[in-house]
Design a protein around this motif. Structure first.
Motif, PDB file in Angstrom:
ATOM      1  N   PRO A  45       0.815  -1.230   0.000  1.00 55.64           N
ATOM      2  CA  PRO A  45       0.000   0.000   0.000  1.00 55.64           C
ATOM      3  C   PRO A  45       0.850   1.283   0.000  1.00 55.64           C
ATOM      4  O   PRO A  45       0.475   2.272  -0.638  1.00 55.64           O
ATOM      5  CB  PRO A  45      -0.820  -0.100   1.290  1.00 55.64           C
ATOM      6  N   SER A  46       1.983   1.269   0.659  1.00 55.61           N
ATOM      7  CA  SER A  46       2.863   2.446   0.675  1.00 55.61           C
ATOM      8  C   SER A  46       3.441   2.708  -0.705  1.00 55.61           C
ATOM      9  O   SER A  46       3.513   3.854  -1.158  1.00 55.61           O
ATOM     10  CB  SER A  46       3.998   2.255   1.677  1.00 55.61           C
ATOM     11  N   PHE A  47       3.857   1.655  -1.391  1.00 53.83           N
ATOM     12  CA  PHE A  47       4.400   1.813  -2.734  1.00 53.83           C
ATOM     13  C   PHE A  47       3.321   2.313  -3.695  1.00 53.83           C
ATOM     14  O   PHE A  47       3.574   3.189  -4.521  1.00 53.83           O
ATOM     15  CB  PHE A  47       4.998   0.499  -3.233  1.00 53.83           C
ATOM     16  N   ALA A  48       2.120   1.776  -3.566  1.00 52.55           N
ATOM     17  CA  ALA A  48       1.015   2.217  -4.420  1.00 52.55           C
ATOM     18  C   ALA A  48       0.728   3.701  -4.204  1.00 52.55           C
ATOM     19  O   ALA A  48       0.502   4.445  -5.170  1.00 52.55           O
ATOM     20  CB  ALA A  48      -0.229   1.379  -4.144  1.00 52.55           C
ATOM     21  N   ALA A  49       0.744   4.159  -2.961  1.00 54.55           N
ATOM     22  CA  ALA A  49       0.518   5.582  -2.667  1.00 54.55           C
ATOM     23  C   ALA A  49       1.636   6.438  -3.252  1.00 54.55           C
ATOM     24  O   ALA A  49       1.388   7.522  -3.792  1.00 54.55           O
ATOM     25  CB  ALA A  49       0.411   5.796  -1.159  1.00 54.55           C
ATOM     26  N   PHE A  50       2.865   5.958  -3.182  1.00 48.70           N
ATOM     27  CA  PHE A  50       4.014   6.667  -3.758  1.00 48.70           C
ATOM     28  C   PHE A  50       3.830   6.833  -5.269  1.00 48.70           C
ATOM     29  O   PHE A  50       3.989   7.928  -5.807  1.00 48.70           O
ATOM     30  CB  PHE A  50       5.295   5.893  -3.437  1.00 48.70           C
ATOM     31  N   VAL A  51       3.490   5.755  -5.954  1.00 47.67           N
ATOM     32  CA  VAL A  51       3.301   5.800  -7.409  1.00 47.67           C
ATOM     33  C   VAL A  51       2.155   6.741  -7.771  1.00 47.67           C
ATOM     34  O   VAL A  51       2.266   7.543  -8.704  1.00 47.67           O
ATOM     35  CB  VAL A  51       3.067   4.384  -7.976  1.00 47.67           C
ATOM     36  N   GLU A  52       1.066   6.685  -7.049  1.00 45.29           N
ATOM     37  CA  GLU A  52      -0.059   7.590  -7.322  1.00 45.29           C
ATOM     38  C   GLU A  52       0.347   9.047  -7.116  1.00 45.29           C
ATOM     39  O   GLU A  52      -0.071   9.928  -7.869  1.00 45.29           O
ATOM     40  CB  GLU A  52      -1.263   7.230  -6.456  1.00 45.29           C
ATOM     41  N   GLY A  53       1.157   9.320  -6.097  1.00 43.90           N
ATOM     42  CA  GLY A  53       1.644  10.677  -5.866  1.00 43.90           C
ATOM     43  C   GLY A  53       2.486  11.183  -7.021  1.00 43.90           C
ATOM     44  O   GLY A  53       2.383  12.341  -7.432  1.00 43.90           O
ATOM     45  N   ILE A  54       3.313  10.306  -7.569  1.00 43.06           N
ATOM     46  CA  ILE A  54       4.128  10.689  -8.726  1.00 43.06           C
ATOM     47  C   ILE A  54       3.239  10.978  -9.928  1.00 43.06           C
ATOM     48  O   ILE A  54       3.471  11.941 -10.665  1.00 43.06           O
ATOM     49  CB  ILE A  54       5.138   9.568  -9.061  1.00 43.06           C
ATOM     50  N   LYS A  55       2.222  10.172 -10.130  1.00 39.93           N
ATOM     51  CA  LYS A  55       1.311  10.403 -11.256  1.00 39.93           C
ATOM     52  C   LYS A  55       0.582  11.735 -11.130  1.00 39.93           C
ATOM     53  O   LYS A  55       0.371  12.432 -12.121  1.00 39.93           O
ATOM     54  CB  LYS A  55       0.292   9.270 -11.349  1.00 39.93           C
ATOM     55  N   ARG A  59       7.357  15.186 -12.307  1.00 35.52           N
ATOM     56  CA  ARG A  59       8.544  16.052 -12.275  1.00 35.52           C
ATOM     57  C   ARG A  59       8.420  17.126 -13.348  1.00 35.52           C
ATOM     58  O   ARG A  59       8.039  16.837 -14.482  1.00 35.52           O
ATOM     59  CB  ARG A  59       9.785  15.176 -12.535  1.00 35.52           C
ATOM     60  N   PRO A  60       8.766  18.376 -13.036  1.00 37.11           N
ATOM     61  CA  PRO A  60       8.697  19.449 -14.041  1.00 37.11           C
ATOM     62  C   PRO A  60       9.572  19.097 -15.248  1.00 37.11           C
ATOM     63  O   PRO A  60      10.677  18.594 -15.097  1.00 37.11           O
ATOM     64  CB  PRO A  60       9.258  20.665 -13.301  1.00 37.11           C
TER      65      PRO A  60
END
Length: 62
Positions: A45-55, A59-60
């Motif tokens: 679940p932590s990794f999934a939240a990380f990936v969703e945050g990146i989406k 990055r500019p």
């Protein structure tokens, strides 16, 4: 473990990225340039939240 690289890995041999391996409860992460070194392991679940945050906040310039 069955390691896989991102489809976005850059350059010739695709060795400028991280690799991940999945288990039922955790995601393992390692540097593709030096796979023999230590890995980082996080709950799924932590990794999934990380990936969703990146989406949501890419990055500019990406």
């Amino acid at each position: 473990m069955n390691w896989r690289k991102s489809t976005y890995s850059g350059g010739g041999e695709g060795n400028t990225c991280v690799e991940i391996a999945e288990t039922v409860t955790r995601i393992a992460i390692r540097d593709s340039k030096d796979p023999a070194r230590a890995t980082l392991s996080v709950p799924v679940p932590s990794f999934a939240a990380f990936v969703e945050g990146i989406k949501r906040h890419p990055r500019p310039g990406a």
